[in-house]
Write a protein that holds these residues in place. Structure first.
Motif, PDB file in Angstrom:
ATOM      1  N   LEU A 175      31.837 -32.002 -39.472  1.00 33.87           N
ATOM      2  CA  LEU A 175      31.047 -33.173 -39.882  1.00 33.87           C
ATOM      3  C   LEU A 175      31.534 -33.706 -41.215  1.00 33.87           C
ATOM      4  O   LEU A 175      31.711 -34.923 -41.391  1.00 33.87           O
ATOM      5  N   MET A 176      31.766 -32.802 -42.151  1.00 38.36           N
ATOM      6  CA  MET A 176      32.270 -33.197 -43.464  1.00 38.36           C
ATOM      7  C   MET A 176      33.631 -33.884 -43.342  1.00 38.36           C
ATOM      8  O   MET A 176      33.889 -34.924 -43.970  1.00 38.36           O
ATOM      9  N   LEU A 177      34.523 -33.332 -42.514  1.00 42.41           N
ATOM     10  CA  LEU A 177      35.837 -33.929 -42.321  1.00 42.41           C
ATOM     11  C   LEU A 177      35.720 -35.292 -41.641  1.00 42.41           C
ATOM     12  O   LEU A 177      36.456 -36.226 -41.970  1.00 42.41           O
ATOM     13  N   TYR A 178      34.802 -35.406 -40.693  1.00 38.69           N
ATOM     14  CA  TYR A 178      34.606 -36.680 -40.003  1.00 38.69           C
ATOM     15  C   TYR A 178      34.131 -37.757 -40.972  1.00 38.69           C
ATOM     16  O   TYR A 178      34.570 -38.913 -40.899  1.00 38.69           O
ATOM     17  N   VAL A 179      33.237 -37.381 -41.865  1.00 38.85           N
ATOM     18  CA  VAL A 179      32.666 -38.351 -42.806  1.00 38.85           C
ATOM     19  C   VAL A 179      33.677 -38.798 -43.857  1.00 38.85           C
ATOM     20  O   VAL A 179      33.783 -39.995 -44.167  1.00 38.85           O
ATOM     21  N   PHE A 180      34.447 -37.866 -44.407  1.00 40.43           N
ATOM     22  CA  PHE A 180      35.294 -38.199 -45.560  1.00 40.43           C
ATOM     23  C   PHE A 180      36.739 -38.545 -45.212  1.00 40.43           C
ATOM     24  O   PHE A 180      37.419 -39.216 -45.989  1.00 40.43           O
ATOM     25  N   GLY A 182      42.004 -33.530 -48.990  1.00 32.85           N
ATOM     26  CA  GLY A 182      41.195 -34.498 -49.736  1.00 32.85           C
ATOM     27  C   GLY A 182      39.724 -34.404 -49.379  1.00 32.85           C
ATOM     28  O   GLY A 182      38.851 -34.449 -50.256  1.00 32.85           O
ATOM     29  N   SER A 183      39.426 -34.256 -48.091  1.00 29.98           N
ATOM     30  CA  SER A 183      38.032 -34.144 -47.650  1.00 29.98           C
ATOM     31  C   SER A 183      37.383 -32.867 -48.178  1.00 29.98           C
ATOM     32  O   SER A 183      36.224 -32.871 -48.622  1.00 29.98           O
ATOM     33  N   LEU A 184      38.130 -31.766 -48.145  1.00 32.98           N
ATOM     34  CA  LEU A 184      37.610 -30.502 -48.674  1.00 32.98           C
ATOM     35  C   LEU A 184      37.374 -30.592 -50.177  1.00 32.98           C
ATOM     36  O   LEU A 184      36.404 -30.023 -50.700  1.00 32.98           O
ATOM     37  N   LEU A 185      38.248 -31.303 -50.859  1.00 31.43           N
ATOM     38  CA  LEU A 185      38.091 -31.475 -52.302  1.00 31.43           C
ATOM     39  C   LEU A 185      36.818 -32.261 -52.620  1.00 31.43           C
ATOM     40  O   LEU A 185      36.076 -31.905 -53.551  1.00 31.43           O
ATOM     41  N   LEU A 209      33.643 -30.825 -54.744  1.00 31.02           N
ATOM     42  CA  LEU A 209      33.094 -31.520 -55.909  1.00 31.02           C
ATOM     43  C   LEU A 209      31.617 -31.839 -55.712  1.00 31.02           C
ATOM     44  O   LEU A 209      30.824 -31.747 -56.664  1.00 31.02           O
ATOM     45  N   MET A 210      31.242 -32.216 -54.505  1.00 33.96           N
ATOM     46  CA  MET A 210      29.828 -32.509 -54.230  1.00 33.96           C
ATOM     47  C   MET A 210      28.976 -31.250 -54.342  1.00 33.96           C
ATOM     48  O   MET A 210      27.845 -31.299 -54.828  1.00 33.96           O
ATOM     49  N   ASP A 211      29.512 -30.123 -53.876  1.00 35.00           N
ATOM     50  CA  ASP A 211      28.786 -28.856 -54.024  1.00 35.00           C
ATOM     51  C   ASP A 211      28.685 -28.455 -55.496  1.00 35.00           C
ATOM     52  O   ASP A 211      27.640 -27.990 -55.955  1.00 35.00           O
ATOM     53  N   LEU A 212      29.791 -28.647 -56.220  1.00 35.27           N
ATOM     54  CA  LEU A 212      29.831 -28.260 -57.630  1.00 35.27           C
ATOM     55  C   LEU A 212      28.839 -29.062 -58.457  1.00 35.27           C
ATOM     56  O   LEU A 212      28.167 -28.521 -59.347  1.00 35.27           O
ATOM     57  N   THR A 213      28.744 -30.356 -58.170  1.00 37.59           N
ATOM     58  CA  THR A 213      27.852 -31.242 -58.938  1.00 37.59           C
ATOM     59  C   THR A 213      26.464 -31.344 -58.317  1.00 37.59           C
ATOM     60  O   THR A 213      25.621 -32.090 -58.812  1.00 37.59           O
ATOM     61  N   ARG A 214      26.257 -30.642 -57.211  1.00 39.20           N
ATOM     62  CA  ARG A 214      24.972 -30.614 -56.497  1.00 39.20           C
ATOM     63  C   ARG A 214      24.591 -31.967 -55.891  1.00 39.20           C
ATOM     64  O   ARG A 214      23.420 -32.206 -55.577  1.00 39.20           O
ATOM     65  N   ILE A 215      25.572 -32.830 -55.712  1.00 42.51           N
ATOM     66  CA  ILE A 215      25.311 -34.117 -55.065  1.00 42.51           C
ATOM     67  C   ILE A 215      25.063 -33.913 -53.578  1.00 42.51           C
ATOM     68  O   ILE A 215      24.367 -34.708 -52.937  1.00 42.51           O
ATOM     69  N   SER A 216      25.612 -32.840 -53.027  1.00 42.09           N
ATOM     70  CA  SER A 216      25.518 -32.613 -51.584  1.00 42.09           C
ATOM     71  C   SER A 216      24.071 -32.536 -51.098  1.00 42.09           C
ATOM     72  O   SER A 216      23.771 -32.905 -49.967  1.00 42.09           O
ATOM     73  N   ARG A 217      23.148 -32.072 -51.939  1.00 45.07           N
ATOM     74  CA  ARG A 217      21.757 -31.982 -51.504  1.00 45.07           C
ATOM     75  C   ARG A 217      21.127 -33.361 -51.308  1.00 45.07           C
ATOM     76  O   ARG A 217      20.165 -33.515 -50.566  1.00 45.07           O
ATOM     77  N   PHE A 246      23.063 -35.947 -50.308  1.00 47.15           N
ATOM     78  CA  PHE A 246      23.909 -36.626 -49.331  1.00 47.15           C
ATOM     79  C   PHE A 246      23.771 -36.023 -47.942  1.00 47.15           C
ATOM     80  O   PHE A 246      23.725 -36.729 -46.949  1.00 47.15           O
ATOM     81  N   PHE A 247      23.701 -34.688 -47.870  1.00 49.30           N
ATOM     82  CA  PHE A 247      23.565 -33.992 -46.593  1.00 49.30           C
ATOM     83  C   PHE A 247      22.284 -33.158 -46.509  1.00 49.30           C
ATOM     84  O   PHE A 247      22.031 -32.516 -45.491  1.00 49.30           O
ATOM     85  N   GLY A 248      21.507 -33.126 -47.594  1.00 47.32           N
ATOM     86  CA  GLY A 248      20.277 -32.363 -47.573  1.00 47.32           C
ATOM     87  C   GLY A 248      20.474 -30.870 -47.680  1.00 47.32           C
ATOM     88  O   GLY A 248      19.593 -30.082 -47.357  1.00 47.32           O
ATOM     89  N   ARG A 249      21.656 -30.451 -48.160  1.00 46.19           N
ATOM     90  CA  ARG A 249      21.973 -29.023 -48.276  1.00 46.19           C
ATOM     91  C   ARG A 249      22.549 -28.753 -49.658  1.00 46.19           C
ATOM     92  O   ARG A 249      23.220 -29.607 -50.233  1.00 46.19           O
ATOM     93  N   LYS A 250      22.310 -27.540 -50.152  1.00 49.94           N
ATOM     94  CA  LYS A 250      22.868 -27.170 -51.449  1.00 49.94           C
ATOM     95  C   LYS A 250      24.387 -27.119 -51.404  1.00 49.94           C
ATOM     96  O   LYS A 250      25.068 -27.424 -52.388  1.00 49.94           O
ATOM     97  N   ALA A 251      24.921 -26.706 -50.255  1.00 49.78           N
ATOM     98  CA  ALA A 251      26.369 -26.634 -50.087  1.00 49.78           C
ATOM     99  C   ALA A 251      26.718 -27.150 -48.700  1.00 49.78           C
ATOM    100  O   ALA A 251      26.079 -26.777 -47.720  1.00 49.78           O
ATOM    101  N   ILE A 252      27.724 -28.016 -48.637  1.00 44.75           N
ATOM    102  CA  ILE A 252      28.095 -28.583 -47.348  1.00 44.75           C
ATOM    103  C   ILE A 252      29.277 -27.871 -46.711  1.00 44.75           C
ATOM    104  O   ILE A 252      29.522 -27.997 -45.527  1.00 44.75           O
ATOM    105  N   ARG A 253      30.019 -27.103 -47.523  1.00 38.07           N
ATOM    106  CA  ARG A 253      31.126 -26.334 -46.943  1.00 38.07           C
ATOM    107  C   ARG A 253      30.579 -25.049 -46.325  1.00 38.07           C
ATOM    108  O   ARG A 253      29.728 -24.389 -46.912  1.00 38.07           O
ATOM    109  N   GLU A 254      31.068 -24.718 -45.142  1.00 43.01           N
ATOM    110  CA  GLU A 254      30.590 -23.515 -44.453  1.00 43.01           C
ATOM    111  C   GLU A 254      31.736 -22.562 -44.188  1.00 43.01           C
ATOM    112  O   GLU A 254      32.861 -22.964 -44.059  1.00 43.01           O
TER     113      GLU A 254
END
Length: 332
Positions: A267-272, A307-310, A314-322, A324-332
């Protein structure tokens, strides 16, 4: 937490690489026949898996939350795509961007690759609110998940199939009357949902076999301009997934681990990834010496995935992912 099905993660890992590959304009132009075949199964495969994994045992508030965290990335990324389509000379160029044009594309007719999220939101909403009103509504989610279709969704096979027919009619109205959903895409989603509610194992249904590879190659070579809505397209999708599953058990550990990782993060790769597929156009003048485009493909895939993983990191590091995706971390 639901246990992940590794075979499905693996299939999604392969499919997301194909999605990115055929969003690379120069590469798809070099191989239009391969593109025609791949388009029969890469997004249909995602739609099948999405229907299969859609959890309708959730309470309404929980399910709305699921849709919300599909809608947020969709609105943000589709809005960006619409704006870029108004300033870049692409095939979907918008000559004049007005508020109506923006809202029309955002809510009714998505541009670019984000139509999939739009379709999943619509299909998932209809699926949930048609089937979630079963007599088991008051039972625990675990109980409903454990029961097969004829018992867990009302105790009557006629009742069950009536509900699925109603879903199909709703999809038809959204597609052919309102024109806001692809009917063939909705049918792939519905097929996955029926497979799940029937209690049949996804892998067992697609029957991994070496014969699948033969049938897939024959259909791919002999079908004239197949598409996902045609009978040949449906058969290609079936045998393509069966072929991938038959290859899975023979994969060495390293590529298997990589594809499982990509599948978990599809999903993350599809979006970015569309951000980077656009930038890959800059590589074409430097890699045109290879007439097959394979060097361009490999370099571009590495660039898009990295690039998508980066961005995700960054979104996980800055906590923006919560947000954007409603989760503390979007990488699994």
């Amino acid at each position: 937490m639901n246990k992940r099905i590794q075979e499905l993660d693996y299939v999604k890992g392969v499919l997301i690489l194909l999605v990115i590959s055929f969003h690379l304009v120069w590469f798809e132009q070099l191989h239009p026949d391969i593109k025609q075949v791949v388009y029969c199964f890469h997004m249909p495969g995602f739609l099948l898996i999405s229907g299969y994994l859609m959890n309708i045992s959730k309470e309404p508030r929980q399910f709305l939350r699921t849709l919300l965290w599909l809608a947020v990335p969709y609105v943000v990324m589709e809005s960006g795509y619409i704006y870029m389509a108004s300033i870049l000379p692409i095939n979907e160029h918008i000559p004049l961007l007005t508020p109506w044009v923006y809202l029309k594309h955002l809510f009714l007719h998505p541009l670019g690759p984000y139509w999939y999220l739009h379709a999943i939101i619509l299909c998932g909403a209809v699926y949930y609110w048609t089937l979630s009103s079963s007599p088991l509504r008051g039972e625990s989610p675990a109980a409903k998940e454990a029961l097969p279709l004829s018992e867990g969704l009302g105790g009557s096979e006629r009742w069950v199939w009536t509900r699925f027919i109603l879903i199909g009619i709703a999809y038809y109205v959204l597609s052919h009357v309102l024109g806001i959903l692809s009917f063939s895409s909705a049918m792939y989603f519905l097929a996955g949902a029926i497979l799940r509610q029937s209690g049949m194992n996804f892998v067992a249904f697609f029957r991994p076999s070496s014969l699948s590879i033969i049938f897939f190659i024959l259909l791919a070579c002999l079908s004239e301009r197949p598409n996902q809505a045609s009978l040949n397209g449906v058969l290609i999708a079936y045998f393509a997934i069966s072929t991938l599953l038959s290859i899975y058990k023979h994969l060495p550990p390293a590529p298997r681990t990589m594809l499982l990782f990509l599948g978990r993060n599809s999903l993350m790769l599809y979006v970015f990834s569309p951000i980077f597929t656009v930038l890959c156009k800059r590589l074409v003048p430097y890699l045109q010496f290879d007439p097959t485009g394979l060097i361009f493909l490999l370099v571009s895939l590495a660039f898009c995935v990295t690039g998508s993983l980066l961005i995700a990191w960054l979104m996980d590091l800055t906590r923006i992912s919560r947000f954007f995706f409603g989760r503390k971390a979007i990488r699994e």
